[in-house]
Design an enzyme around this catalytic site. Structure first.
Site, PDB file in Angstrom:
ATOM      1  N   ASN A  64       1.870  -2.401   5.372  1.00  0.00           N
ATOM      2  CA  ASN A  64       1.317  -0.995   5.635  1.00  0.00           C
ATOM      3  C   ASN A  64      -0.311  -0.927   5.186  1.00  0.00           C
ATOM      4  OD1 ASN A  64       1.221   2.196   5.846  1.00  0.00           O
ATOM      5  ND2 ASN A  64       0.673   1.762   3.716  1.00  0.00           N
ATOM      6  N   TYR A 105     -11.788  -2.740  12.785  1.00  0.00           N
ATOM      7  CA  TYR A 105     -10.612  -2.107  12.714  1.00  0.00           C
ATOM      8  C   TYR A 105      -9.460  -2.516  14.013  1.00  0.00           C
ATOM      9  CZ  TYR A 105      -7.110   1.427  11.484  1.00  0.00           C
ATOM     10  OH  TYR A 105      -5.961   2.140  11.188  1.00  0.00           O
ATOM     11  N   ALA A 152      -9.804  -4.857  16.195  1.00  0.00           N
ATOM     12  CA  ALA A 152      -9.446  -6.383  16.341  1.00  0.00           C
ATOM     13  C   ALA A 152      -8.280  -6.632  15.458  1.00  0.00           C
ATOM     14  CB  ALA A 152     -10.725  -7.059  15.847  1.00  0.00           C
ATOM     15  N   ARG A 156      -0.237   6.074  -1.643  1.00  0.00           N
ATOM     16  CA  ARG A 156      -0.804   7.197  -0.636  1.00  0.00           C
ATOM     17  C   ARG A 156      -0.379   7.255   0.753  1.00  0.00           C
ATOM     18  NH1 ARG A 156      -5.984   6.698  -0.380  1.00  0.00           N
ATOM     19  NH2 ARG A 156      -6.341   4.462  -1.248  1.00  0.00           N
ATOM     20  N   GLY A 197       0.867  -1.318  -0.004  1.00  0.00           N
ATOM     21  CA  GLY A 197       0.016   0.110  -0.206  1.00  0.00           C
ATOM     22  C   GLY A 197       0.853   1.190  -0.029  1.00  0.00           C
ATOM     23  N   LYS A 239      -6.047  -4.648  14.223  1.00  0.00           N
ATOM     24  CA  LYS A 239      -4.741  -3.767  14.493  1.00  0.00           C
ATOM     25  C   LYS A 239      -4.216  -4.466  16.025  1.00  0.00           C
ATOM     26  CE  LYS A 239      -4.449  -0.904  11.170  1.00  0.00           C
ATOM     27  NZ  LYS A 239      -3.298  -1.302  10.336  1.00  0.00           N
ATOM     28  N   SER A 278      -2.037   0.384  15.001  1.00  0.00           N
ATOM     29  CA  SER A 278      -2.806   1.699  15.132  1.00  0.00           C
ATOM     30  C   SER A 278      -2.855   1.832  16.603  1.00  0.00           C
ATOM     31  CB  SER A 278      -4.071   1.800  14.571  1.00  0.00           C
ATOM     32  OG  SER A 278      -4.855   2.736  14.956  1.00  0.00           O
TER      33      SER A 278
HETATM   34  P1  NAP Z   1      -4.701   5.597   3.013  1.00  0.00           P
HETATM   35  O1  NAP Z   1      -4.148   6.966   2.911  1.00  0.00           O
HETATM   36  O2  NAP Z   1      -6.038   5.370   2.637  1.00  0.00           O
HETATM   37  O3  NAP Z   1      -3.670   4.689   2.017  1.00  0.00           O
HETATM   38  C1  NAP Z   1      -3.883   3.360   1.927  1.00  0.00           C
HETATM   39  C2  NAP Z   1      -2.909   2.770   1.156  1.00  0.00           C
HETATM   40  O4  NAP Z   1      -3.001   1.268   1.072  1.00  0.00           O
HETATM   41  C3  NAP Z   1      -3.201   3.096  -0.555  1.00  0.00           C
HETATM   42  O5  NAP Z   1      -1.973   3.164  -1.015  1.00  0.00           O
HETATM   43  C4  NAP Z   1      -3.885   1.943  -0.835  1.00  0.00           C
HETATM   44  O6  NAP Z   1      -3.634   1.723  -2.328  1.00  0.00           O
HETATM   45  C5  NAP Z   1      -3.513   0.720  -0.193  1.00  0.00           C
HETATM   46  N1  NAP Z   1      -4.233  -0.241   0.009  1.00  0.00           N
HETATM   47  C6  NAP Z   1      -5.446  -0.321   0.187  1.00  0.00           C
HETATM   48  N2  NAP Z   1      -6.097  -1.597   0.388  1.00  0.00           N
HETATM   49  C7  NAP Z   1      -5.206  -2.089  -0.273  1.00  0.00           C
HETATM   50  C8  NAP Z   1      -5.149  -3.639  -0.704  1.00  0.00           C
HETATM   51  N3  NAP Z   1      -5.831  -4.524  -0.520  1.00  0.00           N
HETATM   52  N4  NAP Z   1      -3.948  -4.088  -1.082  1.00  0.00           N
HETATM   53  C9  NAP Z   1      -3.137  -3.192  -1.325  1.00  0.00           C
HETATM   54  N5  NAP Z   1      -2.868  -2.087  -1.118  1.00  0.00           N
HETATM   55  C10 NAP Z   1      -4.109  -1.581  -0.277  1.00  0.00           C
HETATM   56  O7  NAP Z   1      -4.239   5.250   4.551  1.00  0.00           O
HETATM   57  P2  NAP Z   1      -3.320   5.498   5.450  1.00  0.00           P
HETATM   58  O8  NAP Z   1      -4.069   6.541   6.312  1.00  0.00           O
HETATM   59  O9  NAP Z   1      -1.808   6.143   4.926  1.00  0.00           O
HETATM   60  O10 NAP Z   1      -2.833   4.221   6.347  1.00  0.00           O
HETATM   61  C11 NAP Z   1      -1.745   3.379   6.285  1.00  0.00           C
HETATM   62  C12 NAP Z   1      -1.792   2.387   7.404  1.00  0.00           C
HETATM   63  O11 NAP Z   1      -1.536   3.071   8.409  1.00  0.00           O
HETATM   64  C13 NAP Z   1      -3.107   1.759   7.449  1.00  0.00           C
HETATM   65  O12 NAP Z   1      -2.686   0.259   7.796  1.00  0.00           O
HETATM   66  C14 NAP Z   1      -3.807   2.226   8.762  1.00  0.00           C
HETATM   67  O13 NAP Z   1      -4.777   1.296   9.323  1.00  0.00           O
HETATM   68  C15 NAP Z   1      -2.611   2.831   9.367  1.00  0.00           C
HETATM   69  N6  NAP Z   1      -3.010   3.821  10.216  1.00  0.00           N
HETATM   70  C16 NAP Z   1      -3.420   4.966   9.935  1.00  0.00           C
HETATM   71  C17 NAP Z   1      -3.698   5.922  10.718  1.00  0.00           C
HETATM   72  C18 NAP Z   1      -4.386   7.361  10.339  1.00  0.00           C
HETATM   73  O14 NAP Z   1      -4.424   7.975  11.042  1.00  0.00           O
HETATM   74  N7  NAP Z   1      -4.080   7.615   8.929  1.00  0.00           N
HETATM   75  C19 NAP Z   1      -3.671   5.668  12.063  1.00  0.00           C
HETATM   76  C20 NAP Z   1      -3.238   4.542  12.661  1.00  0.00           C
HETATM   77  C21 NAP Z   1      -2.663   3.675  11.598  1.00  0.00           C
HETATM   78  P3  NAP Z   1      -4.839   2.058  -3.392  1.00  0.00           P
HETATM   79  O15 NAP Z   1      -4.516   3.425  -3.553  1.00  0.00           O
HETATM   80  O16 NAP Z   1      -4.349   1.289  -4.763  1.00  0.00           O
HETATM   81  O17 NAP Z   1      -6.166   1.546  -3.032  1.00  0.00           O
END
Ligand code: NAP
Length: 249
Positions: free
Chosen positions: A92, A157, A159, A17, A14, A161, A144
């Protein structure tokens, strides 16, 4: 100490983005060859690959659904075929499907557990044997703060994480003797597309509880991942590194 990944190969799931992209760029900036997966955004993936190559980084963009076992194996295989090793794996990829449990459908549960938790099993299993044989490697799984504290409307979510934490500690114990490390980074509130959808009231409530009084940038998280990927953390395994401005104290 400068965090250096020269000569290392990295796979980030992932990576197009948000946090994943910041991790890709940080690893490239530290001298690594960087592969990243994506599910749907192929134009963005191509553009990112070209951008990295323009800066002199060897890069691979791999379309691979993280929830799919065979596709995850193929992504790891592609890295090894291209570069001969996989030194760092960053799990990720993640999604949310929020709802109170009373309204949460089975599909919401399955989708989130599949992309967030089964994905970690999928690619860690694919990288396990190659890293074991190399007698070196660093696996970093993105959990997370919600996996530690829980959150109403995010039982699926949370569960997924929390599961990542138990999985990673087990992996650290299995692979430690082979000099393969496994750690967790647990971000708090990070400004990305994932949190963009939250209303102002929810954002303000979170900020109120964060001692540092600001959200994280994706780069804040990437810095912690870079540390765990590098030899600067060579005696750290099975650790949960909170990168949350103090939220989960
Ligand atoms: P995001 O902006 O929504 O980006 C998600 C990324 O994951 C995108 O590159 C997307 O690719 C990819 N992705 C989604 N589903 C996928 C799949 N089935 N196979 C391969 N790639 C996939 O998310 P983010 O906020 O950067 O979050 C990244 C990680 O950090 C996640 O695990 C999230 O749970 C964790 N996290 C985020 C936060 C927060 O506040 N943002 C907090 C704690 C933890 P496509 O564009 O091709 O769909």
């Amino acid at each position: 100490m400068k965090l250096d990944l020269s000569g290392k190969t990295v796979l980030v799931t992932g990576g197009t983005r948000g946090i994943g992209r910041a991790i890709v760029e940080a690893c490239a900036g530290a001298g690594a060859k960087v592969a990243f997966t994506y599910r749907s955004s192929s134009d963005t993936a191509d553009a990112l690959k070209a951008e990295l190559e323009g800066r002199g980084t060897e890069a691979l963009a791999i379309q691979s659904d993280a929830a799919d076992f065979d596709a995850s194996q193929a992504a790891v295989d592609a890295v090894i075929e291209a570069w001969g090793s996989i030194d760092v794996l960053v799990n990720n990829a993640g999604v949310t499907r929020d709802n109170l449990l009373i309204r949460m459908g089975e599909d919401d549960w399955d989708a989130v557990i599949g992309v967030n938790l089964k994905s970690v099993f999928n690619s860690a299993k694919a990288a396990y044997r190659p890293m074991m044989k190399q007698r070196a490697g660093s696996i970093i799984n993105i959990s997370s703060v919600v996996g530690v504290m829980g959150n109403p409307g995010q039982a699926n979510y949370a569960a997924s994480k929390a599961g990542i934490i138990g999985f990673t500690k087990s992996l650290a114990k299995e692979l430690g003797a082979r000099h393969v490390r496994a750690n967790v980074v647990a971000p708090g509130y990070v400004e990305t597309d994932m949190t963009d959808a939250l209303g102002d009231a929810a954002k303000d409530a979170m900020l109120n509880n964060i001692p540092l009084k600001r959200p994280a940038s994706p780069e804040d998280i990437a810095g912690a991942v870079l540390f765990l990927a590098s030899d600067a953390s060579s005696y750290i395994t099975g650790h949960v590194l909170h990168v949350d401005g103090g939220l989960a104290m």
